[in-house]
Design an enzyme around this catalytic site. Structure first.
Site, PDB file in Angstrom:
ATOM      1  N   LYS A   1       0.592  -1.303  -0.326  1.00  0.00           N
ATOM      2  CA  LYS A   1       0.027   0.063  -0.001  1.00  0.00           C
ATOM      3  C   LYS A   1       1.306   1.403   0.047  1.00  0.00           C
ATOM      4  CE  LYS A   1      -3.636   1.943   2.984  1.00  0.00           C
ATOM      5  NZ  LYS A   1      -4.566   1.727   3.750  1.00  0.00           N
TER       6      LYS A   1
ATOM      7  N   HIS B   1       0.518   4.234  -3.442  1.00  0.00           N
ATOM      8  CA  HIS B   1       0.146   6.072  -3.046  1.00  0.00           C
ATOM      9  C   HIS B   1       1.648   6.221  -2.871  1.00  0.00           C
ATOM     10  CE1 HIS B   1      -2.777   2.841  -1.633  1.00  0.00           C
ATOM     11  NE2 HIS B   1      -3.702   3.812  -1.817  1.00  0.00           N
TER      12      HIS B   1
ATOM     13  N   HIS C   1      -4.283   0.762  -8.492  1.00  0.00           N
ATOM     14  CA  HIS C   1      -4.804  -0.589  -8.179  1.00  0.00           C
ATOM     15  C   HIS C   1      -5.825  -0.851  -7.873  1.00  0.00           C
ATOM     16  CE1 HIS C   1      -3.967   2.945  -5.302  1.00  0.00           C
ATOM     17  NE2 HIS C   1      -4.864   1.851  -4.616  1.00  0.00           N
TER      18      HIS C   1
ATOM     19  N   ARG D   1     -12.442  10.335   7.489  1.00  0.00           N
ATOM     20  CA  ARG D   1     -12.046   9.533   7.567  1.00  0.00           C
ATOM     21  C   ARG D   1     -10.891   9.926   9.077  1.00  0.00           C
ATOM     22  NH1 ARG D   1      -9.605   6.561   3.074  1.00  0.00           N
ATOM     23  NH2 ARG D   1      -7.647   7.837   3.648  1.00  0.00           N
TER      24      ARG D   1
ATOM     25  N   LYS E   1      -5.234   8.998   9.369  1.00  0.00           N
ATOM     26  CA  LYS E   1      -4.738   8.364   7.607  1.00  0.00           C
ATOM     27  C   LYS E   1      -3.844   9.007   6.892  1.00  0.00           C
ATOM     28  CE  LYS E   1      -7.805   5.830   6.114  1.00  0.00           C
ATOM     29  NZ  LYS E   1      -7.735   4.266   6.609  1.00  0.00           N
TER      30      LYS E   1
ATOM     31  N   CYS F   1     -14.047   2.656   1.796  1.00  0.00           N
ATOM     32  CA  CYS F   1     -13.623   2.692   0.827  1.00  0.00           C
ATOM     33  C   CYS F   1     -11.731   2.119   1.749  1.00  0.00           C
ATOM     34  CB  CYS F   1     -13.192   3.915   0.097  1.00  0.00           C
ATOM     35  SG  CYS F   1     -14.588   5.265   0.437  1.00  0.00           S
ATOM     36  N   SER F   2     -11.882   1.337   0.641  1.00  0.00           N
ATOM     37  CA  SER F   2     -10.625   0.241   0.884  1.00  0.00           C
ATOM     38  C   SER F   2      -9.769  -0.498  -0.356  1.00  0.00           C
ATOM     39  CB  SER F   2     -10.634  -0.652   1.733  1.00  0.00           C
ATOM     40  OG  SER F   2      -9.184  -0.876   2.520  1.00  0.00           O
TER      41      SER F   2
ATOM     42  N   GLU G   1      -3.981   8.772  -4.593  1.00  0.00           N
ATOM     43  CA  GLU G   1      -4.446   7.663  -5.028  1.00  0.00           C
ATOM     44  C   GLU G   1      -4.519   7.660  -6.815  1.00  0.00           C
ATOM     45  OE1 GLU G   1      -5.607   5.610  -3.448  1.00  0.00           O
ATOM     46  OE2 GLU G   1      -6.542   6.140  -1.436  1.00  0.00           O
TER      47      GLU G   1
ATOM     48  N   GLU H   1      -6.558   4.757  -8.621  1.00  0.00           N
ATOM     49  CA  GLU H   1      -7.558   3.818  -8.505  1.00  0.00           C
ATOM     50  C   GLU H   1      -8.480   3.493  -9.365  1.00  0.00           C
ATOM     51  OE1 GLU H   1      -7.371   3.728  -3.322  1.00  0.00           O
ATOM     52  OE2 GLU H   1      -9.523   3.930  -4.450  1.00  0.00           O
TER      53      GLU H   1
END
Length: 302
Positions: free
Chosen positions: A105, A109, A121, A140, A144, A156-157, A216, A218
């Site tokens: 991760k 990022h 990803h 969040r 984070k 969200c993940s 991000e 994604e």
């Protein structure tokens, strides 16, 4: 209703076969135990199931957590978030959603990797509605690494690079990951959100910087589910929660756009709101969501 393929493992079997050193429940417990920033006066009864729109504040974290929010490098990163950044292996895909590898991760990022290596990803975004068709939002946590303290959709993940979350048939891998993270982040028991109740309604590809270092990139699966659930947020992940109807969400967006009350929204949530959400929300209320679900198109919104 989407059904789990007959040959697929049950959620219990899947949980037992996780290659991770932690089951979702043990990981959830370990984060509470290891959090050095947790206010000991946290009362889990504040965050039980709500039938009316409201906001529940999770205790503010202490100075080290706020420092981690301001300077999120390896040395100052919150211990729980640092562990996740290096232990979690995201699924790398191309722009057609074909798996091309995996990476932790942390590396996924870093904006440097996103820009220079075009690392993309797989992700998911859950939109959970109660029986009154109010949408559960979360803010969040301050610790984070990306987008601290922003408001966003329910959860969200990322599906992780493990057998149970790589299953592509009927998007079962993403649905298994969603069930896992709803427990991890919001304390929602697996039995409250059966994997066959998640309806994949679309996919979008986006890129969004968080700050100079993080961001991000994604390919995001949008998962809708209508369930009344018990909620017990994990303060390592979530600062606040609230249920909203459509009018209340529009007011939240207005305040964010006007810069009122310091409200900020995650970029992926805003993309969904601006492009898909209200139409899908109306179909969920009418029971016609499956008729408009489109998992063939990958909407490129970067």
């Amino acid at each position: 209703m989407l059904l789990v393929p007959a040959a697929a493992k049950t959620p219990v079997q899947i949980a037992a076969s996780f290659s991770s050193r932690f089951t979702p429940l043990s990981l959830f417990k370990s984060r509470f135990a290891s959090s050095i920033c947790l206010n000991n006066t946290y009362n889990s009864t504040k965050a039980q199931f709500f039938t009316a729109p409201l906001s529940v504040s999770i205790p503010v974290r202490q100075s080290r957590c706020l420092s981690a929010m301001a300077t999120t490098d390896e040395a100052t990163m919150d211990a729980v978030q640092r562990k996740l950044m290096f232990d979690d292996e995201c699924i790398l895909v191309d722009e057609n959603d074909h798996v091309v590898g995996h990476e932790n991760k942390y590396n996924c990022h870093l904006m440097e990797n996103i820009e220079s290596k075009n690392l993309l990803h797989r992700a998911f975004s859950v939109f959970l509605f109660n029986s009154k068709y109010e949408l559960l939002l979360q803010q969040r946590s301050a610790t984070k690494v990306t987008f601290p303290l922003v408001w966003t959709n329910t959860c969200c993940s990322h599906p992780l690079y493990r057998e149970s979350e790589l299953i592509e048939e009927k998007y079962l891998g993403a649905r298994n990951a969603a069930q896992r993270k709803l427990l991890d982040e919001l304390g929602i028991p697996a039995e409250d959100v059966p994997v066959d109740q998640f309806l994949p309604v679309g996919r979008m590809l986006y890129k969004a910087p968080s700050d100079g270092k993080w961001g991000e990139h994604e390919l995001d699966y949008l998962l809708f589910i209508v369930r009344d659930v018990k909620v017990n947020p994990n303060p390592d992940e979530v600062a606040d929660i609230r249920y909203v109807n459509q009018d209340q969400l529009r007011e939240l967006l207005r305040k964010a756009d006007a810069g009122e009350e310091g409200l900020k929204l995650s970029p992926w949530f805003r993309l969904v709101v601006d492009n898909f959400l209200y139409k899908l929300w109306d179909h969920a209320r009418k029971g016609t969501l499956e008729e408009v679900a489109d998992m063939e198109t990958i909407h490129k919104l970067t």
